[in-house]
Every structure is written in structure tokens, then in C-alpha cells.
Design an enzyme around this catalytic site. Structure first.
Site, PDB file in Angstrom:
ATOM      1  N   GLY A   1      24.549  55.027 -45.181  1.00 17.53           N
ATOM      2  CA  GLY A   1      26.221  54.976 -44.403  1.00 17.53           C
ATOM      3  C   GLY A   1      26.122  54.174 -43.575  1.00 17.53           C
TER       4      GLY A   1
ATOM      5  N   ARG B   1      23.088  50.322 -39.481  1.00 14.72           N
ATOM      6  CA  ARG B   1      21.254  50.904 -40.211  1.00 14.72           C
ATOM      7  C   ARG B   1      20.198  50.013 -41.504  1.00 14.72           C
ATOM      8  NH1 ARG B   1      19.322  55.904 -38.767  1.00 14.72           N
ATOM      9  NH2 ARG B   1      18.839  55.352 -36.481  1.00 14.72           N
TER      10      ARG B   1
ATOM     11  N   ARG C   1      33.640  43.230 -45.065  1.00 14.65           N
ATOM     12  CA  ARG C   1      34.338  44.336 -44.668  1.00 14.65           C
ATOM     13  C   ARG C   1      33.185  44.538 -44.199  1.00 14.65           C
ATOM     14  NH1 ARG C   1      38.704  47.302 -46.779  1.00 14.65           N
ATOM     15  NH2 ARG C   1      39.531  46.391 -48.559  1.00 14.65           N
TER      16      ARG C   1
ATOM     17  N   ARG D   1      19.592  56.854 -51.541  1.00 16.60           N
ATOM     18  CA  ARG D   1      20.828  57.268 -50.433  1.00 16.60           C
ATOM     19  C   ARG D   1      19.799  58.381 -49.488  1.00 16.60           C
ATOM     20  NH1 ARG D   1      24.322  59.321 -46.959  1.00 16.60           N
ATOM     21  NH2 ARG D   1      24.618  61.025 -46.303  1.00 16.60           N
TER      22      ARG D   1
ATOM     23  N   SER E   1      21.628  61.661 -43.129  1.00 16.46           N
ATOM     24  CA  SER E   1      21.491  62.645 -42.487  1.00 16.46           C
ATOM     25  C   SER E   1      22.196  63.468 -42.127  1.00 16.46           C
ATOM     26  CB  SER E   1      22.180  62.472 -41.059  1.00 16.46           C
ATOM     27  OG  SER E   1      24.023  62.228 -40.937  1.00 16.46           O
TER      28      SER E   1
ATOM     29  N   ARG F   1      16.136  62.380 -33.593  1.00 12.91           N
ATOM     30  CA  ARG F   1      16.969  61.194 -34.804  1.00 12.91           C
ATOM     31  C   ARG F   1      16.356  59.729 -35.168  1.00 12.91           C
ATOM     32  NH1 ARG F   1      21.653  62.203 -32.738  1.00 12.91           N
ATOM     33  NH2 ARG F   1      22.216  61.096 -31.488  1.00 12.91           N
TER      34      ARG F   1
HETATM   35  N1  ADE Z   1      26.115  64.372 -41.324  1.00  7.58           N
HETATM   36  C1  ADE Z   1      25.396  64.871 -40.180  1.00  7.58           C
HETATM   37  N2  ADE Z   1      26.225  65.935 -39.919  1.00  7.58           N
HETATM   38  C2  ADE Z   1      27.157  66.284 -40.799  1.00  7.58           C
HETATM   39  C3  ADE Z   1      27.896  67.107 -40.573  1.00  7.58           C
HETATM   40  N3  ADE Z   1      27.839  68.366 -39.795  1.00  7.58           N
HETATM   41  N4  ADE Z   1      29.149  67.378 -41.739  1.00  7.58           N
HETATM   42  C4  ADE Z   1      28.775  66.241 -42.620  1.00  7.58           C
HETATM   43  N5  ADE Z   1      28.001  65.157 -42.543  1.00  7.58           N
HETATM   44  C5  ADE Z   1      27.509  64.724 -41.552  1.00  7.58           C
END
Ligand code: ADE
Length: 234
Positions: free
Chosen positions: A20, A24, A43, A87, A90, A219
């Protein structure tokens, strides 16, 4: 060139990893790939092509949420003939057995987003991972020291919820959805539309009901484990 990508045809590999966060993408290019070229800065949504073990692979930031994921996934497939979209992201767990730092292979993705309601005229589409990618990722991950889960996730439009709704995740939790994130349902739907392969590999960065989060050091470790799985799929 596409509207959101300045790459030329042929600049992007058949397999694209999709974090995302565009930074990263840069981190992956700098630390995991060789001979990298930055093909996109439109962008600030950075995209790179490089090599892993001699295999060409690209890594493209997608931004957060399903509209943003839909734009990048569609253009990667339509304009750049990409075949395999993975993808790497997290998620927040909503199940007691799915704990911080675990890894989830998203077999399917529910959503509270409205795009598929419009697309399917109010009928329900089941966004699914590509079985071959899922099977391969499962086999690779089982050989590693990771707590692995395979199942349903919720791709939600909400990161911050409104109190008056109550617990927005209660019903999903009851139906064994493992975790919440914000992009997978869009990725799987678009891959299905074009008969391409997609998989989401997710690290658990927080536990929503238990109010717990990983430290930045944790992480980093789980991110490396996730990358070890993703790069073997190239
Ligand atoms: N990505 C990581 N944690 C999240 C959460 N709590 N809600 C939505 N996306 C996430």
C-alpha cells in the site's frame, strides 16, 4: 503510459508486488531486488522493476483503500499486461487465535465497500485468491517458522469507525472472518474480471478487539518473513 503511471509498455514485469505504501515499494526495491529501475513517480506512487534470483519482478505502491487499489490493478493489467498481482500488506486481527505477527493468506475477501454492489447490480460476488498462487504460498510458508492462517478477510472502507454504528466487526467476527484490511476485495475482483492471478499476503500488525499493536521492530521482522514468501512466488 497510463493515467496514473508513466511507465512505458514493457517496463513492468509480469509479476508485481503491491504494498500500500509507496515508500515500502522503494524499501523493497532497495533491499530485496537487484538492478532496479524506478518506472513511476506519478502522485508519488512509486513503482520499480528489478530482479530477484535472476527473475524480473516489479513492485508498485497502491495507496490505501479499494478505489486506489482498483486504479493501479486495472492499469497494470490493461496497459502493462501484468499477469500476477501479489498484495503484501498489513491487517488487524478480529479473531482470538490470530495474533500479532501472524501471517494470513487471504483465501477470500468480504467487503463493506459499495463498488461490487454497483458492479453486480446488488448481487453478491465472492472475491477469491488464485488457487495456484495460494497453494504455492501455503506450501512455502508451511516450511518456515511462521504462524500461518488461511481464510477470509474483510476489506473495509473504514479505518476509523463511528461510535453510533456499534461494533462494525462483530458480525464478521461471528462468521469467522480473520482480519480487517482495506484492499483485497478490489484486487481479487479486478483480477477475476481479467482472468489474472492475485493473492494477498498479510501480516497482523494489530489486534482490534484486544487493542494491541506490533512495535516497529516486530513489524520489520514479520515484513521480512512475508517478503520471503512473496518473492518465492515470482
Ligand atoms: N491494516 C492494519 N490494521 C488495520 C485495521 N485495523 N483496519 C484496517 N486496515 C488495517
Amino acid at each position: 503510459m497510463s493515467i496514473h503511471n508513466q511507465a512505458k509498455k514493457g517496463d513492468i514485469a509480469k509479476t508485481v508486488l503491491l504494498p500500500g505504501d509507496p515508500l515500502r515499494a522503494k524499501f523493497i526495491a532497495d533491499n530485496f531486488l537487484e538492478d532496479t529501475v524506478c518506472y513511476n513517480e506519478v502522485r508519488g506512487m512509486l513503482g520499480y522493476t528489478g530482479y530477484y534470483n535472476g527473475q524480473q519482478v516489479s513492485v508498485q505502491g497502491t495507496g490505501m483503500g479499494m478505489p486506489s487499489m482498483s486504479i493501479y490493478a486495472t492499469e497494470l493489467i490493461e496497459e502493462y499486461d501484468c499477469e500476477q498481482l501479489i498484495r503484501i500488506g498489513s491487517c488487524g486481527s478480529i479473531q482470538p487465535e490470530v495474533q500479532l505477527r501472524d501471517i494470513i493468506l487471504a483465501q477470500g475477501a468480504c467487503t463493506d465497500n459499495g463498488m461490487n454492489q454497483l458492479r453486480f447490480g446488488g448481487l453478491q460476488f465472492a472475491p477469491l485468491a488464485d488457487f495456484d498462487l495460494l497453494h504455492r504460498a501455503y506450501t512455502i510458508a508451511r516450511g518456515k517458522d511462521v504462524n500461518l492462517h488461511v481464510g477470509n478477510v474483510l476489506s473495509s472502507d473504514f479505518f476509523y469507525n463511528d461510535e453510533h454504528i456499534g461494533d462494525p466487526f462483530a458480525v464478521w467476527q461471528k462468521f469467522n472472518v480473520l482480519a480487517v484490511e482495506m484492499e483485497t476485495a478490489a484486487l481479487y475482483t479486478i483480477a477475476a474480471k481479467y482472468k489474472k492471478r492475485a493473492l494477498s499476503i498479510l501480516t497482523v500488525s494489530d489486534h482490534i478487539p484486544e487493542g494491541k499493536s506490533t512495535t516497529s521492530e516486530q513489524r520489520q521482522t514479520t515484513f521480512t518473513q512475508m517478503m520471503d514468501i512473496a518473492l518465492k512466488l515470482v
